[in-house]
Design a protein around this motif. Sequence first.
Motif, PDB file in Angstrom:
ATOM      1  N   CYS A  16       0.766  -1.105  -0.183  1.00 23.84           N
ATOM      2  CA  CYS A  16      -0.034   0.040   0.171  1.00 23.84           C
ATOM      3  C   CYS A  16       1.053   1.152   0.071  1.00 23.84           C
ATOM      4  CB  CYS A  16      -0.936  -0.044   1.022  1.00 23.84           C
ATOM      5  SG  CYS A  16      -0.125  -0.271   2.661  1.00 23.84           S
ATOM      6  N   VAL A  17       2.024   1.333   0.717  1.00 19.16           N
ATOM      7  CA  VAL A  17       2.777   2.428   0.773  1.00 19.16           C
ATOM      8  C   VAL A  17       3.567   2.573  -0.478  1.00 19.16           C
ATOM      9  CG1 VAL A  17       4.609   3.237   2.065  1.00 19.16           C
ATOM     10  CG2 VAL A  17       3.208   1.909   3.070  1.00 19.16           C
ATOM     11  N   LEU A  18       3.963   1.718  -1.081  1.00 17.18           N
ATOM     12  CA  LEU A  18       4.479   1.590  -2.262  1.00 17.18           C
ATOM     13  C   LEU A  18       3.635   2.079  -3.578  1.00 17.18           C
ATOM     14  CD1 LEU A  18       6.636  -1.432  -2.414  1.00 17.18           C
ATOM     15  CD2 LEU A  18       7.510   0.753  -1.944  1.00 17.18           C
ATOM     16  N   THR A  19       2.372   1.754  -3.369  1.00 20.18           N
ATOM     17  CA  THR A  19       1.423   2.172  -4.220  1.00 20.18           C
ATOM     18  C   THR A  19       0.880   3.590  -4.020  1.00 20.18           C
ATOM     19  OG1 THR A  19       0.365  -0.025  -4.542  1.00 20.18           O
ATOM     20  CG2 THR A  19      -0.926   1.818  -5.083  1.00 20.18           C
ATOM     21  N   GLU A  20       0.718   4.140  -2.844  1.00 23.03           N
ATOM     22  CA  GLU A  20       0.359   5.407  -2.676  1.00 23.03           C
ATOM     23  C   GLU A  20       0.968   5.863  -1.176  1.00 23.03           C
ATOM     24  OE1 GLU A  20      -0.133   8.753  -3.191  1.00 23.03           O
ATOM     25  OE2 GLU A  20      -1.459   8.007  -4.634  1.00 23.03           O
ATOM     26  N   PRO A  21       2.125   6.538  -1.216  1.00 17.71           N
ATOM     27  CA  PRO A  21       2.684   7.197  -0.109  1.00 17.71           C
ATOM     28  C   PRO A  21       2.046   8.095   0.499  1.00 17.71           C
ATOM     29  CG  PRO A  21       4.130   7.430  -1.800  1.00 17.71           C
ATOM     30  CD  PRO A  21       3.176   6.830  -2.382  1.00 17.71           C
ATOM     31  N   ASP A  22       1.136   8.920  -0.044  1.00 20.47           N
ATOM     32  CA  ASP A  22       0.582  10.012   0.367  1.00 20.47           C
ATOM     33  C   ASP A  22      -0.583   9.484   1.216  1.00 20.47           C
ATOM     34  OD1 ASP A  22       2.171  11.847  -0.545  1.00 20.47           O
ATOM     35  OD2 ASP A  22       0.893  12.258  -2.544  1.00 20.47           O
ATOM     36  N   LEU A  23      -0.981   8.402   1.091  1.00 15.88           N
ATOM     37  CA  LEU A  23      -2.229   7.966   1.969  1.00 15.88           C
ATOM     38  C   LEU A  23      -1.860   6.886   2.933  1.00 15.88           C
ATOM     39  CD1 LEU A  23      -4.985   6.940  -1.085  1.00 15.88           C
ATOM     40  CD2 LEU A  23      -4.930   8.881   0.631  1.00 15.88           C
ATOM     41  N   PHE A  24      -0.702   6.152   2.654  1.00 17.37           N
ATOM     42  CA  PHE A  24      -0.432   4.875   3.637  1.00 17.37           C
ATOM     43  C   PHE A  24       0.950   5.133   4.093  1.00 17.37           C
ATOM     44  CE2 PHE A  24      -3.277   3.396   0.315  1.00 17.37           C
ATOM     45  CZ  PHE A  24      -4.448   3.034   1.159  1.00 17.37           C
ATOM     46  N   VAL A  33       0.150  -1.216   8.489  1.00 21.55           N
ATOM     47  CA  VAL A  33      -0.402   0.029   7.750  1.00 21.55           C
ATOM     48  C   VAL A  33      -0.844   1.034   8.684  1.00 21.55           C
ATOM     49  CG1 VAL A  33      -2.763  -1.024   7.470  1.00 21.55           C
ATOM     50  CG2 VAL A  33      -1.683   0.721   5.814  1.00 21.55           C
ATOM     51  N   VAL A  34      -0.330   2.221   8.469  1.00 22.22           N
ATOM     52  CA  VAL A  34      -1.003   3.522   9.039  1.00 22.22           C
ATOM     53  C   VAL A  34      -1.662   4.058   8.126  1.00 22.22           C
ATOM     54  CG1 VAL A  34      -0.482   5.537  10.188  1.00 22.22           C
ATOM     55  CG2 VAL A  34       0.694   3.506  10.797  1.00 22.22           C
ATOM     56  N   VAL A  35      -3.064   4.306   8.027  1.00 20.30           N
ATOM     57  CA  VAL A  35      -3.705   5.287   7.112  1.00 20.30           C
ATOM     58  C   VAL A  35      -3.465   6.594   7.264  1.00 20.30           C
ATOM     59  CG1 VAL A  35      -5.956   5.652   5.832  1.00 20.30           C
ATOM     60  CG2 VAL A  35      -5.531   3.389   6.819  1.00 20.30           C
ATOM     61  N   LEU A  36      -2.785   7.335   6.413  1.00 22.72           N
ATOM     62  CA  LEU A  36      -2.643   8.809   6.633  1.00 22.72           C
ATOM     63  C   LEU A  36      -3.852   9.740   6.342  1.00 22.72           C
ATOM     64  CD1 LEU A  36       1.028   8.685   4.794  1.00 22.72           C
ATOM     65  CD2 LEU A  36       0.454   8.735   7.363  1.00 22.72           C
ATOM     66  N   ASP A  37      -4.857   9.387   5.576  1.00 20.07           N
ATOM     67  CA  ASP A  37      -5.791  10.139   5.122  1.00 20.07           C
ATOM     68  C   ASP A  37      -7.057   8.935   4.582  1.00 20.07           C
ATOM     69  OD1 ASP A  37      -7.659  11.748   4.195  1.00 20.07           O
ATOM     70  OD2 ASP A  37      -6.419  12.810   2.603  1.00 20.07           O
ATOM     71  N   GLU A  38      -7.947   8.737   5.433  1.00 18.42           N
ATOM     72  CA  GLU A  38      -8.750   7.891   5.469  1.00 18.42           C
ATOM     73  C   GLU A  38      -9.967   8.265   4.282  1.00 18.42           C
ATOM     74  OE1 GLU A  38     -11.056   7.349   9.110  1.00 18.42           O
ATOM     75  OE2 GLU A  38      -9.639   6.190   9.937  1.00 18.42           O
ATOM     76  N   GLN A  39      -9.930   9.580   3.819  1.00 15.50           N
ATOM     77  CA  GLN A  39     -10.931   9.818   2.894  1.00 15.50           C
ATOM     78  C   GLN A  39      -9.920  10.380   1.586  1.00 15.50           C
ATOM     79  OE1 GLN A  39     -14.191  11.900   3.947  1.00 15.50           O
ATOM     80  NE2 GLN A  39     -15.001  10.667   5.493  1.00 15.50           N
ATOM     81  N   PRO A  40      -9.438   9.685   0.699  1.00 10.26           N
ATOM     82  CA  PRO A  40      -8.838  10.244  -0.256  1.00 10.26           C
ATOM     83  C   PRO A  40      -9.569  11.002  -1.294  1.00 10.26           C
ATOM     84  CG  PRO A  40      -9.458   7.626  -0.823  1.00 10.26           C
ATOM     85  CD  PRO A  40     -10.053   8.266   0.565  1.00 10.26           C
TER      86      PRO A  40
END
Length: 67
Positions: A16-24, A33-40
């Motif tokens: 997930c981090v590799l796919t979208e580091p701004d979100l995960f 996993v740590v979700v950085l932004d639950e609502q993309p």
Amino acid sequence: MRIVADLTRCVGAGQCVLTEPDLFDQSDEDGTVVVLDEQPADGQLEKAQQAVHICPSQALSLVESAG
């Protein structure tokens, strides 16, 4: 849409981090996993869907946001 992470299922693969580091991100403690932004934002939704799809432990899901 809202990102939901099931930490009991997460194996810390980091796809997930590799796919979208701004979100995960990953926890420094156990690698889960740590979700950085639950609502993309609309522009991030496709990447969030990709992360859900490639998660090897199926720990991520997208659900409809309330309201």
